[in-house]
Design an enzyme around this catalytic site. Structure first.
Site, PDB file in Angstrom:
ATOM      1  N   VAL A 146       0.830  -1.210   0.000  1.00 31.86           N
ATOM      2  CA  VAL A 146       0.000   0.000   0.000  1.00 31.86           C
ATOM      3  C   VAL A 146       0.861   1.254   0.000  1.00 31.86           C
ATOM      4  O   VAL A 146       0.409   2.335  -0.396  1.00 31.86           O
ATOM      5  CB  VAL A 146      -0.963   0.036   1.215  1.00 31.86           C
ATOM      6  CG1 VAL A 146      -1.941  -1.113   1.160  1.00 31.86           C
ATOM      7  CG2 VAL A 146      -0.206   0.054   2.534  1.00 31.86           C
ATOM      8  N   ASP A 147       2.098   1.121   0.433  1.00 30.41           N
ATOM      9  CA  ASP A 147       2.970   2.293   0.579  1.00 30.41           C
ATOM     10  C   ASP A 147       3.507   2.826  -0.749  1.00 30.41           C
ATOM     11  O   ASP A 147       4.082   3.914  -0.783  1.00 30.41           O
ATOM     12  CB  ASP A 147       4.152   1.962   1.497  1.00 30.41           C
ATOM     13  CG  ASP A 147       3.715   1.666   2.922  1.00 30.41           C
ATOM     14  OD1 ASP A 147       2.848   2.407   3.423  1.00 30.41           O
ATOM     15  OD2 ASP A 147       4.219   0.706   3.522  1.00 30.41           O
ATOM     16  N   GLY A 194       2.256   5.343   6.060  1.00 28.76           N
ATOM     17  CA  GLY A 194       3.394   5.868   5.315  1.00 28.76           C
ATOM     18  C   GLY A 194       4.526   6.216   6.257  1.00 28.76           C
ATOM     19  O   GLY A 194       4.563   7.306   6.824  1.00 28.76           O
ATOM     20  N   ARG A 195       5.421   5.253   6.458  1.00 30.11           N
ATOM     21  CA  ARG A 195       6.508   5.434   7.421  1.00 30.11           C
ATOM     22  C   ARG A 195       7.569   6.393   6.910  1.00 30.11           C
ATOM     23  O   ARG A 195       7.971   7.327   7.594  1.00 30.11           O
ATOM     24  CB  ARG A 195       7.132   4.068   7.740  1.00 30.11           C
ATOM     25  CG  ARG A 195       8.221   4.108   8.794  1.00 30.11           C
ATOM     26  CD  ARG A 195       8.746   2.710   9.076  1.00 30.11           C
ATOM     27  NE  ARG A 195       7.739   1.885   9.722  1.00 30.11           N
ATOM     28  CZ  ARG A 195       7.087   0.897   9.126  1.00 30.11           C
ATOM     29  NH1 ARG A 195       7.306   0.636   7.846  1.00 30.11           N
ATOM     30  NH2 ARG A 195       6.198   0.185   9.778  1.00 30.11           N
ATOM     31  N   LEU A 300      -8.473  -0.103   8.106  1.00 30.55           N
ATOM     32  CA  LEU A 300      -9.568   0.217   7.192  1.00 30.55           C
ATOM     33  C   LEU A 300      -9.029   0.643   5.830  1.00 30.55           C
ATOM     34  O   LEU A 300      -9.657   0.388   4.797  1.00 30.55           O
ATOM     35  CB  LEU A 300     -10.439   1.332   7.771  1.00 30.55           C
ATOM     36  CG  LEU A 300     -11.125   1.039   9.111  1.00 30.55           C
ATOM     37  CD1 LEU A 300     -11.916   2.259   9.572  1.00 30.55           C
ATOM     38  CD2 LEU A 300     -12.040  -0.176   8.988  1.00 30.55           C
ATOM     39  N   GLN A 301      -7.872   1.297   5.828  1.00 35.11           N
ATOM     40  CA  GLN A 301      -7.289   1.774   4.573  1.00 35.11           C
ATOM     41  C   GLN A 301      -6.969   0.641   3.625  1.00 35.11           C
ATOM     42  O   GLN A 301      -7.215   0.720   2.423  1.00 35.11           O
ATOM     43  CB  GLN A 301      -6.001   2.566   4.859  1.00 35.11           C
ATOM     44  CG  GLN A 301      -6.183   3.816   5.677  1.00 35.11           C
ATOM     45  CD  GLN A 301      -4.845   4.306   6.206  1.00 35.11           C
ATOM     46  OE1 GLN A 301      -4.115   5.014   5.515  1.00 35.11           O
ATOM     47  NE2 GLN A 301      -4.511   3.938   7.423  1.00 35.11           N
ATOM     48  N   ARG A 302      -6.377  -0.406   4.144  1.00 38.40           N
ATOM     49  CA  ARG A 302      -5.871  -1.458   3.266  1.00 38.40           C
ATOM     50  C   ARG A 302      -6.853  -2.616   3.083  1.00 38.40           C
ATOM     51  O   ARG A 302      -6.569  -3.547   2.317  1.00 38.40           O
ATOM     52  CB  ARG A 302      -4.540  -1.976   3.795  1.00 38.40           C
ATOM     53  CG  ARG A 302      -4.614  -2.788   5.068  1.00 38.40           C
ATOM     54  CD  ARG A 302      -3.228  -3.117   5.572  1.00 38.40           C
ATOM     55  NE  ARG A 302      -3.250  -4.213   6.511  1.00 38.40           N
ATOM     56  CZ  ARG A 302      -2.313  -4.402   7.435  1.00 38.40           C
ATOM     57  NH1 ARG A 302      -1.305  -3.566   7.527  1.00 38.40           N
ATOM     58  NH2 ARG A 302      -2.384  -5.444   8.242  1.00 38.40           N
TER      59      ARG A 302
END
Length: 422
Positions: A146-147, A194-195, A300-302
């Site tokens: 996802v990043d 997002g690290r 929830l995002q992924r």
């Protein structure tokens, strides 16, 4: 990238790694359906590389064609995933040798590892050890994250859907905030994943365009967090617009390099983040006195398959299919990557890229994608991001109003070796 010989028979082993995405199972469907078309049986590792080490394998030939097809619209990781990084060959050769033993015992001739940077590194190392141990194994990395931080590929399967979810959620929540701002919330803060790379935060910028459109402020990990500048921007926005939506990447850092909110570390040794939003909210309350709300979508995002991008779902399936095609063609230590050939109209294709160009590298947001003041995205970013969230691919719904997702039988393969003790 190619070996001189290829196996005529054998099985293919597929494994999922790291945090799953809304469309990772579409990749699994692409792998299994393509292998079936070539009459190649597929095993799946239960819980990623740990399942392979433990000889916990799943026989996907026991699943119906309809069940495999339903993976294309089902979120989660159908076979289980894990956060576990194999150490270097020198540091822990026993684990790699164990994998080769498992491959020999079950006639595994093709290994497809569906993950990000660390997974690409694992696939690369296994391919190297296979050659050193004279075992014919073809290892293909399959992109997923996802990043959106994998090198070489234009984008990563999984990102387009989380980007769509983030943009839509930002738009909808901002309409809510705008309607209540006169007597209630003045500042709404949403924290996204997002690290080190701000791709997901940037995607929120697609929700609106112009100085008065939400999100009014985006905080990227590529930029040092400037408290004074942030508060000044919030204050000016509230005074001008009446309210302010802030989207913050979980990886934002202060000038001394510290994450605004960091706790423990995960199995990959990465900081376990989550908590930047309440820190920012406390600042807004203390320094400016505004009423606020904050949200942390987190999983929830992924997992939001109901709002997946069709572009993303199509690309996720395509890389799974290509990975099998590459493996059966005798390719080794490569990954199918997405190559953008046109912005308007948006067009893309797949190419094979060597894993050593991808493993352990990280793609961050380019400077040209971040606005001059550091709080927004540029036109170049919009050109890049917009096609990735286009199109809808909704799952089928049942009478009760819920999506009809599939749960596989996941029939275990009989073990042949002694238990492995790490």
């Amino acid at each position: 990238m190619k070996s001189k010989t290829r196996s005529a028979t054998g099985r293919l082993l597929y494994a999922q790694s790291g945090g799953v995405t809304a469309v990772i199972n579409a990749t699994a469907a692409g792998v299994i359906q393509t292998a079936r078309a070539h009459r190649v049986p597929v095993y799946a590792a239960h819980n990623g590389i740990l399942g392979a080490l433990r000889e916990e394998l799943i026989d996907t030939t026991k699943e119906t064609a309809a069940a495999i097809a339903a993976l294309r619209h089902t979120p989660g990781g159908a076979f289980g995933s894990c956060r576990y990084k194999l150490k270097s060959l020198d540091a822990n050769r026993a684990e790699y040798e164990r994998l080769i033993e498992i491959f020999r015992a079950h006639e595994i001739r093709w290994f497809l590892y569906n993950g990000g940077n660390d997974s690409a590194d694992t696939a690369l190392k296994i391919s190297q050890l296979g050659q050193a141990m004279d075992y014919d194994i073809r290892c293909i990395g399959v992109p997923k994250t996802v990043d959106n931080d994998l090198m070489v590929t234009d984008c990563c399967p999984g990102f387009g859907s989380v980007a769509k979810y983030t943009a839509v959620s930002t738009l909808e929540a901002s309409l809510d905030v705008a309607s209540m701002a006169d007597t209630s919330t003045k500042v709404f803060i949403v924290e996204v994943m997002g690290r080190h790379a701000g791709w997901i935060a940037a995607a929120a910028g697609l929700a609106g365009e112009g100085p008065d459109a939400a999100p009014h402020i985006i905080l990227f990990p590529e930029r040092v967090f400037d408290e004074a500048a942030f508060l000044a921007k919030v204050k000016a926005t509230v005074e001008r617009v009446g309210w302010c939506t802030v989207v913050a990447s979980e990886g934002i850092r202060s000038a001394d390099g510290q994450f605004l909110a960091a706790g423990s570390t995960d199995a990959f040794g990465h900081a376990q983040l989550g908590g930047a939003a309440p820190v920012l909210a406390a600042l807004v309350k203390e320094k400016l006195g505004y009423k606020y709300h904050w949200a942390l979508p987190d999983y929830l995002q992924r997992s939001a398959r109901h709002l997946a991008s069709k572009t993303d779902a199509d690309q996720a399936y395509a890389v799974g299919k290509a990975a099998v095609d590459y493996a059966l063609a005798g390719m080794n230590a490569v990954m199918p990557v997405i190559v953008r050939t046109s912005d308007a109209p948006y067009r893309w294709k797949l190419e094979a890229a060597p894993l050593d160009k991808i493993a352990n590298h990280e793609k961050k947001m380019p400077d040209k994608f971040i606005s001059r003041d550091g709080f927004g995205i540029t036109a170049a970013a919009r050109r890049y991001l917009s096609p990735l969230i286009r199109g809808e691919a909704p799952p089928p719904y049942g009478r009760e109003g819920l999506p009809k997702y599939v749960q596989l039988k996941n029939v275990a393969v009989t073990k042949k070796l002694l238990a492995f003790v790490r």
